[in-house]
Enzyme design. Structure first.
Site: not given
Ligand code: ACO
Length: 345
Positions: A123, A264, A294
Site C-alpha cells: 500500500c 492509506h 483497502n
Molecule cells: N468475520 C468474522 N470473524 C472473523 C473474520 C471475519 N471476516 N476475520 C477474523 N475473524 C475472527 C478471528 O478468527 C478471531 O476469532 P477467534 O477470536 O475465535 O480467534 C476474531 O475474529 C478476532 O480476530 P482478531 O484478529 O483479533 O480481530 P481484530 O479486531 O484484530 O480485527 C483485522 C482483524 C480487521 C484484520 C485487524 O486486525 C486489522 O485490520 N488489521 C490490519 C490488517 C490490514 O489492514 N491489512 C491490510 C494490508 S496492510 C495495510 O494495508 C496497512
C-alpha cells in the site's frame, strides 16, 4: 503576527493532474457473508468497510491502470506523447514478466520512454513512486512522469479466507509528476523500510524461495496471503504517524496547519488511531474505506482524487498523504494544493 511561510519544494516539483478509476461491480459485505463465515456487522465493526469494487472477469490490471492514467492526462491537459517516463506501483501485475509499465507504455501509445514498476511494496507503493518520480524530475527538469497505483486484489486473494478476503478491493489512481505541478506542489517527503517485519504480511509463492509447482497450486499457495492482522495494525499506526511527523517537520509545518490528511485507506480503526496519534480532528481526515475497502497502492491517489471531486480541497491547502504497506514500507508527502485542485470532474 505573520505566520511563517511554508518553504517551497526544492525544485517546485508537484502533481500536474489526478485521475482514478474504480470498476463498476459493487461487492457487498452481505455477499461475503454468503461465501464465508462472516457478517456485515463484523466487517463494519472491525474495519469500517461496507462495500468494495471488483473488476469484471474480462478486465485486467492494465485496463484499470489505463483508465486512471487517461483521466490524469486529461486533467493535466497533456497528450500521451508529452509523457517522458512511467512508474507503476502494483502488487498485482498484468503478467509476471515484463512489468505492467511496459504494457501501459504500449497501450497509451507513448514514445519509447523509460518505464518501470515498483512492485511488492504494498500500500506504500504509490507514494514511494511519486517520491522517486520527484527525484527524476529534479534530474531531468523537463520530464513529465506518469505515476500509477493500481491493484486488482480480487484476483490475488484467497476467496475462502475470511481473515483477509473481506478487506480488499480493486481500483487505480494516477498522477503526473512534473515541474510546477498545478494540482499541488510537493513540499516534503519521508520514506522508510523495516524488512525485519516482512513475515507479518507476505505472499511467498512464485518467488525463488517457493517456486510455482503443481502441488503448490493445488494447495492454493499462490493465494496464501499471510497477514498477522493485529501486528499489521500496530505497525501501520505507529509508522504512518511517525512518518507523517517527519514529513511535516521537513516542510516546516505543524499538524494544526494541515487542512486535510489523506491516509492509506486500510481500515477505519487504523485511520482513527493514526488521527489520534497525530492529534488531528476527524473533520480534517479524508475517509472512503467504507466504499472501496483497502485498494493497496491505488488507495491514496483514489482518496486524493475523490477528496478533490467532493470539493474538500482548495488552492493553498496543506495536504498530508501517508501510507504503510508490506515490507514494511512507509511513505508520506506534504503537498500545497495549487489552482488546479479546484477543478472537479
Ligand atoms: N468475520 C468474522 N470473524 C472473523 C473474520 C471475519 N471476516 N476475520 C477474523 N475473524 C475472527 C478471528 O478468527 C478471531 O476469532 P477467534 O477470536 O475465535 O480467534 C476474531 O475474529 C478476532 O480476530 P482478531 O484478529 O483479533 O480481530 P481484530 O479486531 O484484530 O480485527 C483485522 C482483524 C480487521 C484484520 C485487524 O486486525 C486489522 O485490520 N488489521 C490490519 C490488517 C490490514 O489492514 N491489512 C491490510 C494490508 S496492510 C495495510 O494495508 C496497512
Amino acid at each position: 503576527m505573520l505566520q511563517p511561510k511554508a518553504p517551497s519544494g526544492p525544485q517546485g516539483i508537484g502533481l500536474a493532474g489526478l485521475g482514478s478509476y474504480v470498476p463498476e461491480r459493487i461487492f457487498t459485505n452481505e455477499e461475503w457473508a454468503r461465501r464465508v463465515d462472516t457478517s456485515h456487522d463484523w466487517i463494519v465493526e472491525r474495519t469500517g468497510i461496507e462495500r468494495r469494487r471488483f473488476a469484471a472477469a474480462d478486465q485486467t490490471t492494465l485496463d484499470l491502470a489505463e483508465a486512471a492514467a487517461r483521466a490524469a492526462l486529461t486533467d493535466a491537459g497533456l497528450e500521451p506523447s508529452e509523457i517522458g517516463e512511467i512508474v507503476v506501483a502494483t502488487d498485482t501485475p498484468e503478467v509476471y514478466i515484463p512489468d505492467t509499465s511496459a504494457f501501459l507504455q504500449e497501450r497509451l501509445g507513448l514514445g519509447e520512454v523509460p518505464a518501470y514498476d515498483l512492485a511488492g511494496s504494498g500500500c506504500a507503493g504509490f507514494l514511494q513512486a511519486v517520491d522517486v518520480a520527484r527525484s527524476r524530475v529534479a534530474a531531468y527538469p523537463d520530464r513529465r512522469i506518469l505515476v500509477v497505483g493500481v491493484e486488482l486484489l480480487s484476483r490475488l486473494m484467497n476467496w475462502n479466507d475470511r481473515e483477509t478476503c473481506v478487506l480488499f478491493g480493486d481500483a487505480a489512481g494516477a498522477t503526473v509528476v512534473s515541474k510546477g505541478g498545478r494540482v499541488g506542489e510537493i513540499l516534503s517527503s519521508d520514506a522508510g523500510t523495516d524488512g525485519s517485519r516482512a513475515d507479518i504480511l507476505s505472499l511467498e509463492a512464485g518467488g525463488t524461495r517457493l517456486p510455482f509447482s503443481v502441488e503448490g497450486a493445488q494447495r492454493g499457495d499462490h493465494q496464501r496471503v499471510v497477514m498477522r492482522g493485529r501486528e499489521v495494525f500496530r505497525e501501520a499506526v505507529r509508522r504512518m504517524a511517525d512518518s507523517s511527523r517527519r514529513a511535516l517537520a521537513a516542510a516546516g509545518l505543524s499538524i494544526d496547519e494541515v487542512d486535510l490528511l489523506v491516509p492509506h485507506q486500510a481500515n477505519l480503526r487504523i485511520l482513527r488511531a493514526v488521527s489520534r496519534a497525530l492529534e488531528i480532528d476527524e473533520e480534517r481526515v479524508f475517509v472512503n474505506v467504507q466504499e472501496y475497502g483497502n485498494t493497496g497502492s491505488a488507495s491514496v491517489p483514489l482518496a486524493l482524487d475523490q477528496a478533490r471531486s467532493e470539493g474538500r480541497l482548495h488552492a493553498g491547502d496543506r495536504v498530508l498523504l501517508t501510507a504503510f504497506g508490506a515490507g514494511f514500507h512507509w511513505s508520506s508527502l506534504v503537498l500545497r494544493a495549487g489552482p488546479g485542485i479546484e477543478r472537479s470532474e
